[in-house]
Design a protein around this motif. Sequence first.
Motif, short mmCIF file in Angstrom:
data_model
loop_
_atom_site.label_atom_id
_atom_site.label_comp_id
_atom_site.label_asym_id
_atom_site.label_seq_id
_atom_site.Cartn_x
_atom_site.Cartn_y
_atom_site.Cartn_z
N LEU A 26 -46.57 -27.43 41.53
CA LEU A 26 -46.61 -28.55 40.59
C LEU A 26 -45.98 -29.78 41.23
O LEU A 26 -46.52 -30.89 41.12
CB LEU A 26 -45.88 -28.17 39.30
N ALA A 27 -44.86 -29.60 41.92
CA ALA A 27 -44.21 -30.72 42.60
C ALA A 27 -45.13 -31.34 43.64
O ALA A 27 -45.21 -32.56 43.79
CB ALA A 27 -42.91 -30.25 43.25
N ARG A 28 -45.83 -30.50 44.38
CA ARG A 28 -46.75 -30.99 45.42
C ARG A 28 -47.84 -31.88 44.81
O ARG A 28 -48.17 -32.94 45.36
CB ARG A 28 -47.38 -29.80 46.15
N ALA A 29 -48.38 -31.45 43.68
CA ALA A 29 -49.41 -32.26 43.02
C ALA A 29 -48.85 -33.57 42.50
O ALA A 29 -49.48 -34.62 42.59
CB ALA A 29 -50.05 -31.46 41.89
N LEU A 30 -47.63 -33.53 41.96
CA LEU A 30 -47.03 -34.74 41.40
C LEU A 30 -46.75 -35.79 42.46
O LEU A 30 -46.74 -36.99 42.18
CB LEU A 30 -45.74 -34.39 40.65
N LEU A 31 -46.53 -35.37 43.70
CA LEU A 31 -46.25 -36.33 44.76
C LEU A 31 -47.47 -37.19 45.11
O LEU A 31 -47.33 -38.22 45.77
CB LEU A 31 -45.72 -35.63 46.01
N TYR A 46 -54.99 -30.69 41.53
CA TYR A 46 -55.20 -29.35 40.99
C TYR A 46 -54.01 -28.47 41.33
O TYR A 46 -53.59 -28.40 42.49
CB TYR A 46 -56.48 -28.77 41.59
N VAL A 47 -53.45 -27.79 40.32
CA VAL A 47 -52.36 -26.84 40.53
C VAL A 47 -52.93 -25.44 40.33
O VAL A 47 -53.36 -25.09 39.23
CB VAL A 47 -51.19 -27.10 39.57
#
Length: 516
Positions: free
Chosen positions: A410-415, A341-342
């Motif tokens: 967004l980067a945190r979720a993609l990781l 979730y972003v």
Amino acid sequence: MSESTVVAEIEELTVEVGGRRIVEGVSLRVLPGRVTALVGASGGGKTTTGRALLGEFPSGARVTGSVRVDEALVGYVPQHPAAVLNPARQVGALLYDIARGQVRELPRRARRAAARERVLDALEMAQLPDVPRLLRRFPHQLSGGQQQRVVLAQALLLGARVVVADEPTTGQDALTKRRVVDELAAVAARGIGVVLLSHDLETVRALADEVLVMRDGRVVESGPTERVWLAPSQPWTRELLSEQPTLGGDTPAASDSCTVLRVRDLRARYRGVEVLHTPELALRSGECLAVLGRSGSGKTTLARCMAGLHRTYEGAVLLDGVALPRSLRDRARHQLAAVQYVFQDARASFDERRPVLDQVARTAIRLRGVSPREALAEASKVLNSLGLADELADRSPARLSGGELQRAALARALLARPRVLVCDEITSGLDTVTRRGILDLLVGLLRDRDDLSLVLITHDLDTARLASRIAVLDAGEVVQQGAAEDILTAPVHPFTVSLTEKQAMRKRSAGKRLVE
């Protein structure tokens, strides 16, 4: 307009933090009854300039130039309204405290009635419906749009001669934006000077008398709004004002692929009151689903149920046909990684005491078991791809702009390498250039990863066009859903109809200006 009518003025303002100039040589004048807008990319210095009128600067800042507020009370409507609303007090108590301070000179018996009248008038001017019920709510029980309107009501109650509105339409649907535009125009009509800091170019054009275009802390162009729009002199201004581009090709259709996430007979409650009813909603692997609706329609509640952030509901959210635990605390590590979730309010989702890079890397360590060294390298790579250099990523969240923090979220979720990415209004606080980059990135992710599905929570029709399917929510009910092309070309619900009609009018207007 004579110099004596200037209610606030900034001259050659330069703000330097840690050897970096975040604002350089900025000057502006605030005139009564006039709207001055600051536009530009995230991190361009708009908020720092606007907050200078309140005498507030970043910690440790070295400031030169001058800021003069000529006996004017300055009201501030921040980009993240929850930050200035006391979470432990009901909305009514917050507003009555301000109102009572404005009527202290009245006899004791008259104060209560006068304060109530002021509060109700301010709420009405701020376009807030269902006043008695709203006054009993706490800030966390309001949607983002409702929180912004409560803060606007606070500024109106203060009787400010200057109002600094920092992204007042961020996260709001088109109908609510129109009400905010009307209200701010009415504020200016009362002789109040308005400083508008915004990425929402439609709002800027509708409201502003003068525009200052900022880039990297400097004003690169300024002038009357229509002149800047119709004949921009700088390449950066032309890029900023360019139309939303076609995202390039169709979003991958997933009609033949399996369903990865399904919502079945979902009835979500808030303090015992049903706020959302979704009988059936499916997300297929590789698909982009847009959930479209106005502020307070239930979009975020639906998204939070999917992510395990709202557990008070009946029915089920199923991943690969298996019901997910209602609370994320009860979900297994692979389930947490699968649905990411972003948040709309990216700032509230970060720990202010730790560097952003470390927090982004933590996702890979916790959910995928990656070593700290590998996680930091991967986090740096993803952040760079989103336009955040290592120098920015090493900062604390307080030293990043709202748009920069949204990209970091967004980067945190993609990781986590999710299978379902739920994005809650993640482009609503971004300038047009950054928004295009984020949407292009999401399209690329869908094309490159067959196993990734995307849920876009949005009030914006242009963002919804990214999707292959759209579900329209209103008053907690799914009122229309289907293929995006069908929804956009043959809308049924009044909210969808109003959005499509507005966009058609905008395109006709743009075409007329081009011919002229």
